[in-house]
Design an enzyme around this catalytic site. Structure first.
Site, PDB file in Angstrom:
ATOM      1  N   TYR A  30       0.491  -1.631  -0.154  1.00 41.31           N
ATOM      2  CA  TYR A  30      -0.068  -0.197  -0.086  1.00 41.31           C
ATOM      3  C   TYR A  30       0.837   1.377   0.138  1.00 41.31           C
ATOM      4  O   TYR A  30       2.100   1.309   0.952  1.00 41.31           O
ATOM      5  CB  TYR A  30      -1.554  -0.316   1.165  1.00 41.31           C
ATOM      6  CG  TYR A  30      -1.808  -0.956   1.114  1.00 41.31           C
ATOM      7  CD1 TYR A  30      -2.362  -1.354  -0.083  1.00 41.31           C
ATOM      8  CD2 TYR A  30      -3.163  -0.947   2.131  1.00 41.31           C
ATOM      9  CE1 TYR A  30      -3.810  -2.344  -0.591  1.00 41.31           C
ATOM     10  CE2 TYR A  30      -3.835  -2.542   2.276  1.00 41.31           C
ATOM     11  CZ  TYR A  30      -4.291  -2.693   0.966  1.00 41.31           C
ATOM     12  OH  TYR A  30      -6.117  -3.290   0.988  1.00 41.31           O
ATOM     13  N   ASP A  60     -18.598  11.149   9.146  1.00 43.51           N
ATOM     14  CA  ASP A  60     -19.027  11.249   8.457  1.00 43.51           C
ATOM     15  C   ASP A  60     -18.843   9.624   8.507  1.00 43.51           C
ATOM     16  O   ASP A  60     -20.306   9.065   8.847  1.00 43.51           O
ATOM     17  CB  ASP A  60     -19.109  10.979   7.052  1.00 43.51           C
ATOM     18  CG  ASP A  60     -20.738  11.620   6.242  1.00 43.51           C
ATOM     19  OD1 ASP A  60     -21.435  11.894   6.574  1.00 43.51           O
ATOM     20  OD2 ASP A  60     -19.856  10.585   5.461  1.00 43.51           O
ATOM     21  N   ASN A  61     -18.528   8.393   7.863  1.00 36.94           N
ATOM     22  CA  ASN A  61     -18.161   7.269   7.457  1.00 36.94           C
ATOM     23  C   ASN A  61     -18.185   6.325   9.173  1.00 36.94           C
ATOM     24  O   ASN A  61     -19.614   6.004   9.223  1.00 36.94           O
ATOM     25  CB  ASN A  61     -16.767   6.547   7.528  1.00 36.94           C
ATOM     26  CG  ASN A  61     -16.504   6.773   6.311  1.00 36.94           C
ATOM     27  OD1 ASN A  61     -15.808   6.389   5.107  1.00 36.94           O
ATOM     28  ND2 ASN A  61     -17.343   7.729   5.210  1.00 36.94           N
TER      29      ASN A  61
END
Length: 354
Positions: free
Chosen positions: A62, A303-304
């Site tokens: 990643y 928000d998530n």
């Protein structure tokens, strides 16, 4: 019913306790053109952990290894309280035929590299990242079991693999007394429900915790894309933007935008964001252990996390299920048909298994 990050769930048949939302760190680092820099990534990590979150997902490749290196810094002083998951099999060194794939050599070299990058003595959960069709199953399983016996890995899992191969692996591990698979990581969301054909039922039967990645379909379910974007679907995936990456992958289609429209309608009814509704649909699936959040900013993460206390009504769930329904295909469609039930069960009434 509201959830919190410290309302922990067991991962598959293991005794490992994880938060109901995992923090994905493929966005930690800007090497791919659209991630969070180190300071913002640190804020995301700290906020998640301070809210009671303990399940961190990364991979050896990643952001070109920057994700693992950042986590080495972020986890210092609280490593033991976290469940740190990483992955192997992706290409680490171009030109080296053994610096990729599922072989024992690739596995051991990748784990040693991840241990160095993460600055830790052990990995809580190690996934086989992508099925390579080349390495014998017993070589994979024996290698994973050896790492568990050495204490370098505590639990093992698999991502992006055919259900028949995963079930074969789990059966072989049980018969030979090797470390069983504890987790199955798959793409799963309202747009991509293909896992419901075989992967999710297999995980339920064989004791693997389902950990969905891309629960918002690369952002499509947030409502950020429009029909006008379809006209630019021939853009390059490597131009440094997440938008063009999704367009090039074919994630932005008329069908998918229609699903996003219905998500938006439900969000309006609830006074919530589309992202929260998309995540809540996945969270409420009893076969799912912990969807992985892929936030780049604090606003997105906050928000998530709000999805934890979203209550979808039965009617809203039915609408979301209907608009995103897939053809189960043979033999599943046949076995679930009224005809099959009639010819095999007649008027028999059988209580569901607990």
């Amino acid at each position: 019913m509201s959830l919190t990050l410290d309302t922990y769930r067991l991962l598959g048949r293991s005794g490992l306790r994880v938060s109901p939302l995992a923090l994905g760190t493929a966005t930690f680092g800007t090497a791919w053109g659209w991630g969070a820099d180190q300071d913002e990534a640190r804020r995301l990590f700290d906020h998640y952990v301070e809210q009671g979150g303990n399940f961190i997902d990364t991979a050896n490749v990643y952001t070109d290894g920057n994700s693992e290196r950042m986590l080495a810094t972020f986890t210092r002083g609280r490593r033991e309280s976290l469940v740190l998951a990483t992955k192997y099999t992706s290409l680490r060194r171009p030109g080296d035929p053994n610096a990729r794939g599922s072989s024992r050599k690739s596995l051991f070299a990748s784990v040693e590299a991840s241990l160095r990058q993460l600055d830790t003595d052990y990995i809580d959960l190690l996934y086989l990242h992508v099925w390579d069709e080349a390495t014998p199953v017993d070589e994979i399983l024996r290698g994973l079991d050896d790492l568990v016996r050495q204490g370098k890995v505590l639990y093992v899992g698999v991502c992006n693999a055919p259900a028949w191969q995963v079930s074969r692996m789990q059966t072989m591990a049980e018969l030979r007394g090797w470390s069983p698979l504890a987790a199955l990581q798959i793409e799963y969301n309202l747009i991509e429900r293909g896992g419901e054909r075989d992967l999710v039922p297999m995980a339920r039967e064989l004791g693997l915790g389902v950990v969905p990645y891309s629960p918002l379909a690369g952002g499509v379910l947030t409502g950020k894309y429009r029909r006008e974007d379809l006209a630019t679907a021939d853009v390059a995936a490597d131009d440094g933007t997440r938008r063009n990456f999704n367009l090039a992958l074919g994630t932005v289609t008329d069908r998918n935008l229609h699903i996003a429209d219905v998500v938006g309608e439900v969000a309006t009814e609830l006074g919530r964001s589309p992202a929260q509704v998309g995540l809540a649909w996945t969270l409420r699936n009893p076969d799912v252990t912990a969807p992985i959040l892929g936030a780049r900013t604090m606003a997105q993460l906050t928000d998530n996390l709000g999805a934890l206390d979203v209550d979808l009504t039965a009617a809203q769930l039915a609408r979301l299920d209907a608009v995103s329904a897939i053809d189960l295909g043979y033999p599943h469609a046949l076995l679930n048909s009224d005809h099959a039930r009639k010819v095999t069960a007649g008027d028999l009434r059988l209580a569901a298994r607990r």
